[in-house]
Design a protein around this motif. Sequence first.
Motif, short mmCIF file in Angstrom:
data_model
loop_
_atom_site.label_atom_id
_atom_site.label_comp_id
_atom_site.label_asym_id
_atom_site.label_seq_id
_atom_site.Cartn_x
_atom_site.Cartn_y
_atom_site.Cartn_z
N GLU A 1 6.77 0.44 -2.91
CA GLU A 1 7.64 -0.19 -1.90
C GLU A 1 7.34 0.35 -0.51
O GLU A 1 7.26 -0.41 0.46
N TYR B 1 2.62 -4.81 -6.39
CA TYR B 1 3.65 -3.84 -6.79
C TYR B 1 3.36 -3.30 -8.18
O TYR B 1 3.51 -2.11 -8.43
N ASN C 1 5.58 -2.20 2.06
CA ASN C 1 6.45 -2.58 3.17
C ASN C 1 5.72 -2.42 4.50
O ASN C 1 5.80 -3.28 5.37
#
Length: 60
Positions: free
Chosen positions: A30, A20, A34
């Motif tokens: 994200e 991240y 994800n």
Amino acid sequence: AREGRGSTVVTSQFDPEDWYRSLHDAVIAESILNRIVSNAELVQLDGPNMRRHTHTETSG
């Protein structure tokens, strides 16, 4: 389009918890991570740094 149809291998010099931070936009990070991590199998290698090991052998 590829979801559920094949495998993708992602390699990184960063540990997964640092992914991240390596992507500078939190929203994009994200979204990307994800999709990558949701059904992933993480394989982390541990051992000596082979670049350093090889460099020592060829330098000495």
